[in-house]
Scaffold this active site. Structure first.
Site, PDB file in Angstrom:
ATOM      1  N   HIS A  43       2.445  23.551 -15.993  1.00  0.00           N
ATOM      2  CA  HIS A  43       2.026  24.884 -15.534  1.00  0.00           C
ATOM      3  C   HIS A  43       1.271  24.733 -14.225  1.00  0.00           C
ATOM      4  O   HIS A  43       0.537  23.768 -14.033  1.00  0.00           O
ATOM      5  CB  HIS A  43       1.107  25.546 -16.576  1.00  0.00           C
ATOM      6  CG  HIS A  43       1.007  27.028 -16.413  1.00  0.00           C
ATOM      7  ND1 HIS A  43       0.144  27.607 -15.526  1.00  0.00           N
ATOM      8  CD2 HIS A  43       1.699  28.024 -16.998  1.00  0.00           C
ATOM      9  CE1 HIS A  43       0.282  28.914 -15.593  1.00  0.00           C
ATOM     10  NE2 HIS A  43       1.221  29.207 -16.475  1.00  0.00           N
TER      11      HIS A  43
ATOM     12  N   ASP B 199       6.112  29.172 -23.035  1.00  0.00           N
ATOM     13  CA  ASP B 199       7.546  29.241 -23.338  1.00  0.00           C
ATOM     14  C   ASP B 199       8.021  28.165 -24.299  1.00  0.00           C
ATOM     15  O   ASP B 199       9.176  28.201 -24.739  1.00  0.00           O
ATOM     16  CB  ASP B 199       8.344  29.137 -22.028  1.00  0.00           C
ATOM     17  CG  ASP B 199       8.090  30.350 -21.139  1.00  0.00           C
ATOM     18  OD1 ASP B 199       7.652  30.174 -19.990  1.00  0.00           O
ATOM     19  OD2 ASP B 199       8.289  31.479 -21.636  1.00  0.00           O
TER      20      ASP B 199
HETATM   21  C1  SDX Z   1       5.645  30.600 -16.994  1.00  0.00           C
HETATM   22  O1  SDX Z   1       2.397  31.243 -13.332  1.00  0.00           O
HETATM   23  C2  SDX Z   1       2.313  31.661 -14.552  1.00  0.00           C
HETATM   24  O2  SDX Z   1       1.274  32.061 -15.036  1.00  0.00           O
HETATM   25  C3  SDX Z   1       3.619  31.622 -15.301  1.00  0.00           C
HETATM   26  C4  SDX Z   1       3.572  32.008 -16.779  1.00  0.00           C
HETATM   27  C5  SDX Z   1       3.199  33.479 -16.965  1.00  0.00           C
HETATM   28  O3  SDX Z   1       2.720  33.827 -18.054  1.00  0.00           O
HETATM   29  O4  SDX Z   1       3.509  34.276 -16.045  1.00  0.00           O
HETATM   30  O5  SDX Z   1       2.634  31.204 -17.462  1.00  0.00           O
HETATM   31  C6  SDX Z   1       4.943  31.828 -17.443  1.00  0.00           C
HETATM   32  O6  SDX Z   1       6.394  30.662 -16.062  1.00  0.00           O
HETATM   33  C7  SDX Z   1       5.341  29.294 -17.652  1.00  0.00           C
HETATM   34  C8  SDX Z   1       6.086  28.101 -16.997  1.00  0.00           C
HETATM   35  C9  SDX Z   1       7.511  28.073 -17.557  1.00  0.00           C
HETATM   36  N1  SDX Z   1       8.320  27.068 -16.812  1.00  0.00           N
HETATM   37  C10 SDX Z   1       8.712  25.915 -17.409  1.00  0.00           C
HETATM   38  O7  SDX Z   1       8.363  25.564 -18.539  1.00  0.00           O
HETATM   39  C11 SDX Z   1       9.651  25.075 -16.549  1.00  0.00           C
HETATM   40  C12 SDX Z   1       9.239  23.599 -16.616  1.00  0.00           C
HETATM   41  N2  SDX Z   1       7.951  23.444 -15.877  1.00  0.00           N
HETATM   42  C13 SDX Z   1       8.004  23.125 -14.502  1.00  0.00           C
HETATM   43  O8  SDX Z   1       9.148  23.365 -13.764  1.00  0.00           O
HETATM   44  C14 SDX Z   1       6.673  23.202 -13.773  1.00  0.00           C
HETATM   45  O9  SDX Z   1       5.744  22.589 -14.584  1.00  0.00           O
HETATM   46  C15 SDX Z   1       6.156  24.563 -13.352  1.00  0.00           C
HETATM   47  C16 SDX Z   1       7.164  25.309 -12.575  1.00  0.00           C
HETATM   48  C17 SDX Z   1       5.747  25.357 -14.555  1.00  0.00           C
HETATM   49  C18 SDX Z   1       4.915  24.327 -12.490  1.00  0.00           C
HETATM   50  O10 SDX Z   1       5.345  23.733 -11.343  1.00  0.00           O
HETATM   51  P1  SDX Z   1       4.329  23.194 -10.214  1.00  0.00           P
HETATM   52  O11 SDX Z   1       2.956  23.672 -10.443  1.00  0.00           O
HETATM   53  O12 SDX Z   1       4.970  23.444  -8.893  1.00  0.00           O
HETATM   54  O13 SDX Z   1       4.261  21.677 -10.506  1.00  0.00           O
HETATM   55  P2  SDX Z   1       5.139  20.605  -9.778  1.00  0.00           P
HETATM   56  O14 SDX Z   1       6.586  20.974  -9.854  1.00  0.00           O
HETATM   57  O15 SDX Z   1       4.552  20.335  -8.431  1.00  0.00           O
HETATM   58  O16 SDX Z   1       4.916  19.326 -10.739  1.00  0.00           O
HETATM   59  C19 SDX Z   1       3.818  18.436 -10.536  1.00  0.00           C
HETATM   60  C20 SDX Z   1       4.362  17.101 -11.032  1.00  0.00           C
HETATM   61  C21 SDX Z   1       5.671  16.698 -10.353  1.00  0.00           C
HETATM   62  O17 SDX Z   1       5.765  15.282 -10.424  1.00  0.00           O
HETATM   63  P3  SDX Z   1       5.243  14.404  -9.120  1.00  0.00           P
HETATM   64  O18 SDX Z   1       5.970  14.961  -7.883  1.00  0.00           O
HETATM   65  O19 SDX Z   1       3.750  14.595  -9.059  1.00  0.00           O
HETATM   66  O20 SDX Z   1       5.667  12.981  -9.441  1.00  0.00           O
HETATM   67  O21 SDX Z   1       4.671  17.196 -12.446  1.00  0.00           O
HETATM   68  C22 SDX Z   1       6.071  17.032 -12.615  1.00  0.00           C
HETATM   69  C23 SDX Z   1       6.729  17.248 -11.277  1.00  0.00           C
HETATM   70  O22 SDX Z   1       7.957  16.521 -11.193  1.00  0.00           O
HETATM   71  N3  SDX Z   1       6.483  18.051 -13.585  1.00  0.00           N
HETATM   72  C24 SDX Z   1       7.355  17.854 -14.571  1.00  0.00           C
HETATM   73  C25 SDX Z   1       7.392  19.062 -15.280  1.00  0.00           C
HETATM   74  N4  SDX Z   1       6.575  19.965 -14.721  1.00  0.00           N
HETATM   75  C26 SDX Z   1       6.004  19.324 -13.661  1.00  0.00           C
HETATM   76  N5  SDX Z   1       8.087  16.756 -14.915  1.00  0.00           N
HETATM   77  C27 SDX Z   1       8.880  16.916 -15.993  1.00  0.00           C
HETATM   78  N6  SDX Z   1       8.968  18.053 -16.743  1.00  0.00           N
HETATM   79  C28 SDX Z   1       8.247  19.140 -16.407  1.00  0.00           C
HETATM   80  N7  SDX Z   1       8.348  20.258 -17.141  1.00  0.00           N
END
Ligand code: SDX
Length: 435
Positions: A311, A369
């Protein structure tokens, strides 16, 4: 950068002999914000924050998240207390108005919603012309935008009474539109809303009733759905809420702004994740496959992510995920489906991931989710409708934020700047002289 008088920071460019005064704006909770409105004028620079990870786009009094502590407050009330003691209609009133309603206020508000649930028959006919396997989110976003073609009489966004009527109409009608999309996908006749049912029960009735037999709403399923609506109602400046605010800041009609929010929510990185979690769990299949998929989630070249994990704001447990996880056990037990293989797999996946250094170092926890789809499935809602359920609930938050923004006399059109890295000016070359 030096802090002056505790209230203002000064940023100085010694070479250019210029400086900017950056007042520090403090809220009631959470991080203070540096007001950089004068930065470009005083110092000739922009700030750079793609994804808005450290940017407060607005001031708001609606919802507060402490991502490190895993705290979520709706108008100051902890989500855990609202989940246990409140209802979606009461939470909707709280988010829109700012205070918990008296019994009389709640009855009046609930009545206003109940008596606006039907949609114009012409709008209902729109569904006949969608492709039979159109995704319901495509239908919902299209029909919500089309509401602007039916309600010209109350779309003066500067008229508080029009804003109130819009709020009641969209909150009342979004479930009817959502259910109509589902019925179209099934090729079944639409089911009209019933005034003898409460909000969540009406959603179940419009989704699952058929004309040829009486439909009895399962109270366990209705309570579970109402609670899921409470948990999904609002969440600060998330992507879809920010989309509604940006669209609304142009003065576009509110139905267009909400439709833009529906479209933004659809993405798998946002509200579409609940549908993606179920697909992921089915793809993983068994507990034995967890290590293989965890390895893929850690391998950037795989483009596989653990859906429902991570998140932007929560760097601790999403409090909603905790509540929904507990709910899973209770609802599945009440429905006599405790041995749900999807839940067992999800729990095992969570256990293994939360011990893995990759997830621990990046503070990746289950979000709202991760478990919600297990409950939606258990109460019979098809996967393609999971994000639509999220949209029904988040419509309340979108409306609350849209109203807060439009009612603010200092509101301006949102128009971010950029760091330009394209070609410097060059002269046009006639096609005959090109290489
Ligand atoms: C919702 O914003 C809100 O409040 C949203 C929400 C709401 O109520 O409105 O809470 C609802 O959208 C919840 C999120 C649902 N999405 C998912 O579950 C999709 C999977 N999660 C990710 O795609 C991600 O965690 C996000 C999109 C939720 C957050 O993305 P960020 O903040 O841009 O984080 P990032 O992509 O920069 O990740 C940081 C690191 C990265 O690795 P490094 O580059 O540091 O090596 O963490 C890794 C990412 O690759 N990472 C993951 C991951 N989420 C982040 N690696 C594997 N699996 C994951 N799910």
């Amino acid at each position: 950068m030096t802090e002056k008088s505790g209230k203002t920071f000064e940023l100085t460019d010694k070479d250019a002999g210029r400086s900017a005064q950056l007042p520090l704006r403090k809220g009631t909770l959470g991080s203070a914000a540096l007001d950089i409105a004068g930065l470009n004028k005083d110092l000739g620079v922009f700030t750079y924050d793609p994804g808005f990870g450290a940017t407060a786009a607005t001031e708001s009094r609606i919802t507060y998240i402490d991502g490190d502590a895993g705290v979520l407050l709706y108008r100051g009330y902890p989500i855990e207390q609202l989940a246990e003691k409140s209802s979606f209609m009461e939470v909707a009133y709280l988010l829109l108005i700012g205070e918990l309603p008296t019994a009389k206020q709640l009855e009046e508000f609930t009545g206003n919603i109940r008596y606006h649930t039907m949609i114009n028959e012409s709008l209902l006919r729109f569904f006949n012309y969608f492709h039979h396997n159109a995704h319901p989110m495509a239908m919902v976003s299209g029909v919500v935008a089309s509401m602007a073609a039916f309600y010209h009489d109350t779309m003066d966004i500067h008229n508080p009474r029009h804003r109130e009527i819009f709020a009641h109409r969209i909150i009342a009608k979004i479930p009817t539109i959502a259910a109509a999309a589902h019925k179209h996908s099934l090729g079944q006749p639409f089911v009209y809303p019933r005034n003898d049912l409460d909000y969540a029960a009406n959603v179940l009735s419009m989704l699952f009733a058929v004309p040829c037999e009486a439909y009895k709403v399962d109270p366990i399923a209705a309570r579970a759905l109402d609670l899921l609506f409470v948990l999904h109602a609002d969440h600060e400046q998330n992507a879809s809420t920010s989309t509604v605010r940006l669209a609304g800041s142009t003065g576009a009609n509110p139905y267009a702004a909400i439709s833009a929010g529906v479209s933004a929510l659809w993405g798998p990185a946002h509200g579409g994740a609940n549908e993606a979690v179920l697909s992921m769990l089915e793809q993983i299949g068994t507990v034995d496959n967890i290590p293989k998929y965890l390895a893929m989630a850690k391998d950037k070249s795989s483009h596989f992510r653990l859906m429902g994990f991570g998140h932007r704001v929560y760097k601790n447990f999403d409090p909603r995920a905790k509540i929904i996880r507990e709910m899973c056990h209770k609802v599945l037990a009440q429905l006599g489906r405790s041995d749900n293989p999807l839940l067992e797999l999800a729990q095992r996946l969570e256990e293994v991931a939360l011990k893995d250094p990759y997830f621990v170092e990046r503070k990746l926890y289950p979000n709202v989710d991760f478990y919600s789809g297990v409950i939606y499935s258990a109460i019979g809602i098809p996967r393609s409708m999971f994000t639509v359920m999220f949209a029904i609930a988040r419509t309340v938050g979108w409306v609350a934020h849209w109203q807060e923004m439009i009612a603010d006399p200092s509101m301006r059109i949102g128009r971010p700047r950029q760091l330009y890295t394209g070609p410097v000016q060059r002269e046009y070359v006639d096609i005959k002289k090109r290489g």
